[in-house]
Design an enzyme around this catalytic site. Sequence first.
Site: not given
Ligand code: THU
Length: 136
Positions: A44-46, A55, A57, A88, A91
């Site tokens: 994940n890259i915020e 996300c 995925e 989510c 995804c």
């Molecule tokens: N996130 C994912 O990478 N995959 C998911 O299926 C659910 C959420 C990440 C997004 C965000 O960076 C962090 O988890 C919290 O939501």
Amino acid sequence: MNQNQAELIALARMAQERAYAPYSNYRVGAALQTVSGKVYSGCNIENISYGATVCAERVAVFKAVSSGERCFTALAVVVSDDRPAYPCGICRQVLFEFAPDLVLYLRGCRGTVETALLRDLLPRAFKPALLTEDAE
Ligand code: THU
């Protein structure tokens, strides 16, 4: 746990180390296997503009598709919480486009692994066939 599952989870854990999650502190790694056996990983890259976050995925599937791969068999997702997390909604939709029969291995940080089929997570999916002449 079979060997393929263990290997895919190990690759997802390596990808998780590269997670950029300073806002949620929820670190996710994904590893997506192609029919030919190659694996594309993602984390994940915020972003400070939270909606720009991607996300793990989707990072994995976009890397794979942009490398010319469209057929996938399995996806491992590891998270930094005890409880395994299911992908989510966005995804699920993105994965379904290419791999409705995808098998998912979902791992929490203490080792709990759950298995699921993408098809079961997205019932009555909006799918490509619905926009084409030869829709089922
Ligand atoms: N996130 C994912 O990478 N995959 C998911 O299926 C659910 C959420 C990440 C997004 C965000 O960076 C962090 O988890 C919290 O939501």
